[in-house]
Design a protein around this motif. Structure first.
Motif, PDB file in Angstrom:
ATOM      1  N   ARG A 177       0.822  -1.214   0.000  1.00 47.78           N
ATOM      2  CA  ARG A 177       0.000   0.000   0.000  1.00 47.78           C
ATOM      3  C   ARG A 177       0.851   1.258   0.000  1.00 47.78           C
ATOM      4  O   ARG A 177       0.310   2.366   0.062  1.00 47.78           O
ATOM      5  N   PRO A 181       2.354   2.308  -5.023  1.00 44.92           N
ATOM      6  CA  PRO A 181       1.337   3.369  -5.142  1.00 44.92           C
ATOM      7  C   PRO A 181       1.930   4.773  -5.056  1.00 44.92           C
ATOM      8  O   PRO A 181       1.516   5.675  -5.801  1.00 44.92           O
ATOM      9  N   SER A 185       1.979   7.436  -8.168  1.00 47.38           N
ATOM     10  CA  SER A 185       1.269   8.710  -8.029  1.00 47.38           C
ATOM     11  C   SER A 185       2.199   9.911  -8.147  1.00 47.38           C
ATOM     12  O   SER A 185       1.763  11.015  -8.470  1.00 47.38           O
ATOM     13  N   THR A 263      -0.887  12.589  -2.762  1.00 39.65           N
ATOM     14  CA  THR A 263       0.171  11.799  -2.138  1.00 39.65           C
ATOM     15  C   THR A 263       1.042  12.653  -1.240  1.00 39.65           C
ATOM     16  O   THR A 263       1.357  12.273  -0.111  1.00 39.65           O
ATOM     17  N   TYR A 312      -2.437  -4.140  -8.342  1.00 39.35           N
ATOM     18  CA  TYR A 312      -2.250  -2.709  -8.096  1.00 39.35           C
ATOM     19  C   TYR A 312      -3.353  -1.888  -8.759  1.00 39.35           C
ATOM     20  O   TYR A 312      -3.864  -0.918  -8.172  1.00 39.35           O
ATOM     21  N   ILE A 316      -5.704   0.612  -6.685  1.00 39.34           N
ATOM     22  CA  ILE A 316      -5.792   2.038  -6.995  1.00 39.34           C
ATOM     23  C   ILE A 316      -7.233   2.442  -7.261  1.00 39.34           C
ATOM     24  O   ILE A 316      -7.712   3.472  -6.786  1.00 39.34           O
TER      25      ILE A 316
END
Length: 323
Positions: A177, A181, A185, A263, A312, A316
């Motif tokens: 996680r 990711p 991002s 993010t 993934y 997402i």
């Protein structure tokens, strides 16, 4: 005869292999893969669980934040695989679980005569720096923040008891996680950082990491006792390659337009430090580990990643839907 007195060189009750394994963190990212691997090999696994809603035949109740709840938890166990840690908690939470919880767990292991202790830590205990192929004893740890500081304290407790510490760096695969990711991002920002040639990073897939953990858990007593081992693919992966592979697998295209801003905001005060970890060299010499175990380090990132791409994408999409 006590449980401790039954422990032999071959395992609990004289059986070959690691005997019964007590696994902490068995519901987490890394621990869940270790759990499946050990069970697939026919290894008896006892999983420490503290949530009241966990109900499985191979679980036992206990809470690392409550040392009294761990009393007797290692009876009949020959190998302890400790893969539980509080990540990004407060200083109080990290010390309670990562340091004091580990101390209580190690005490129980000693009391029960556990043959081997394996602790899954992190190369993040080295701190920020720029690390280029360093061995386990080349740099003194300089952890930043309560998570890494408390995990280094846990390492010292495990090594003092003759246990083995494993230090992966960036781990990817089903259940991740954080690493992929965030890289996906931040693709636009990170691509701009490649003007200086880009960083090289130590990666390992979670399945290859689980194989390494299982292999260390099965080593005979005396081998790698009290040691620290890097658990990474032998070849570092350039950040440019990571970004290329994510684009080839349509990961960056699956993100919302404001992914970068989201993010960075989610990182909070740790954003500058986390970005530096990704944009400066952080790769480690793992030869000592791979010489010690009879398992493969697995393929490199470009070859290994596609099998995780759909996981993934689904993760997402679910995160975007929930936000």
């Amino acid at each position: 005869m006590s449980d401790a007195s039954k422990v032999t060189e071959g395992g609990y009750g004289g059986e070959p292999g690691p005997g019964t394994v007590l696994l902490t963190g068995g519901a987490g990212f890394i621990g869940s893969h270790v759990r499946r691997l050990l069970r697939s090999q026919g290894t008896p696994v006892r999983v420490l669980a503290h949530r009241a809603d966990v109900d499985a035949a191979d679980t036992v109740r206990g809470d690392l934040a409550d040392p009294a709840s761990l009393r007797g938890i290692c009876a009949g166990v020959t190998t302890l695989v400790h893969a539980a840690s509080v990540i990004n908690g407060s200083e109080e939470e990290c010390r309670a679980v990562n340091e004091h919880g580990t101390a209580a767990l190690v005490d129980e292991a000693r009391r029960a005569g556990v043959r081997r202790i394996v602790y899954v830590s992190t190369a993040a205990v080295y701190g920020e720096g720029v690390h280029r192929g360093i061995t386990e004893d080349a740099v003194d740890p300089a952890p930043v923040g309560p998570t890494s500081s408390s995990r280094l304290a846990a390492e010292k407790l495990v090594r003092a008891a003759g246990g083995t510490v494993l230090r992966p760096m960036f781990v990817y695969g089903a259940g991740d996680r954080w690493f992929i990711p965030q890289v996906a991002s931040l693709a636009g920002y990170l691509t701009a950082s490649l003007a200086d040639g880009g960083s090289r990073l130590s990666l390992i897939s979670v399945d290859d990491l689980a194989e390494a953990v299982g292999a260390v858990a099965q080593l005979p007593p005396g081998e790698v006792d009290g040691e620290v081992l890097h658990v990474t693919h032998p070849e570092p992966t350039p950040l440019a390659e990571i970004l290329e592979v994510l684009a080839e697998n349509s990961l960056t295209a699956a993100l919302p337009g404001d992914a970068h801003e989201r993010t960075v905001a989610a990182m909070g005060a740790s954003a500058p430090r986390r970005l530096r970890l990704l944009t400066s060299d952080h790769y480690y010499d793992s030869a000592r580990l791979w010489r010690s175990v009879d398992v493969s380090c697995g393929p490199g990132f470009r070859t290994a990643f596609p099998r995780y791409a759909q996981w993934y994408k689904d993760a997402i999409a679910a995160a975007d839907k929930a936000s």
